[in-house]
Design a protein around this motif. Structure first.
Motif, PDB file in Angstrom:
ATOM      1  N   GLU A 139       0.931  -1.321   0.276  1.00 51.01           N
ATOM      2  CA  GLU A 139       0.075   0.073   0.088  1.00 51.01           C
ATOM      3  C   GLU A 139       0.789   1.093  -0.014  1.00 51.01           C
ATOM      4  OE1 GLU A 139      -2.653  -0.357   3.382  1.00 51.01           O
ATOM      5  OE2 GLU A 139      -3.836  -1.743   2.504  1.00 51.01           O
ATOM      6  N   LEU A 140       1.844   1.225   0.940  1.00 50.89           N
ATOM      7  CA  LEU A 140       2.719   2.372   0.899  1.00 50.89           C
ATOM      8  C   LEU A 140       3.765   2.736  -0.527  1.00 50.89           C
ATOM      9  CD1 LEU A 140       4.612   2.025   4.204  1.00 50.89           C
ATOM     10  CD2 LEU A 140       3.000   3.963   3.593  1.00 50.89           C
ATOM     11  N   GLU A 141       4.013   1.635  -1.293  1.00 53.00           N
ATOM     12  CA  GLU A 141       4.661   1.840  -2.591  1.00 53.00           C
ATOM     13  C   GLU A 141       3.683   2.238  -3.457  1.00 53.00           C
ATOM     14  OE1 GLU A 141       6.405  -2.159  -2.904  1.00 53.00           O
ATOM     15  OE2 GLU A 141       8.312  -1.400  -1.887  1.00 53.00           O
ATOM     16  N   ASP A 142       2.426   1.701  -3.278  1.00 58.10           N
ATOM     17  CA  ASP A 142       1.230   1.927  -4.350  1.00 58.10           C
ATOM     18  C   ASP A 142       0.995   3.507  -4.150  1.00 58.10           C
ATOM     19  OD1 ASP A 142       1.573  -0.308  -5.383  1.00 58.10           O
ATOM     20  OD2 ASP A 142      -0.365  -1.060  -4.392  1.00 58.10           O
ATOM     21  N   SER A 143       1.104   4.003  -2.948  1.00 53.86           N
ATOM     22  CA  SER A 143       0.994   5.500  -2.849  1.00 53.86           C
ATOM     23  C   SER A 143       1.992   6.367  -3.026  1.00 53.86           C
ATOM     24  CB  SER A 143       0.436   5.777  -1.271  1.00 53.86           C
ATOM     25  OG  SER A 143       1.623   5.441  -0.520  1.00 53.86           O
TER      26      SER A 143
END
Length: 58
Positions: A41-45
């Motif tokens: 999720e962090l990488e996608d954001s």
């Protein structure tokens, strides 16, 4: 093989330890999956890890 008068206690103790170890393994697997999901999720954001950058990036 006879455990004597303590057979019940010995068997219950081993079963309890096996249950605790199984629960710990399940907890670790669930936490690992949760951490991977959070990282994704962090990488996608747009958040990137320093170790994920190439050597040429500042």
């Amino acid at each position: 093989m006879s455990f004597g008068p303590y057979a019940y206690f010995i068997v219950i103790s081993y079963l309890a330890v096996a249950l605790v170890v199984a629960l710990l393994i399940a907890w670790i697997v669930a936490d690992y999956r949760d951490q991977k999901r959070r990282l994704r999720e962090l990488e996608d954001s747009g958040v990137v890890r320093r170790s994920g950058r190439s050597a040429r990036e500042p």
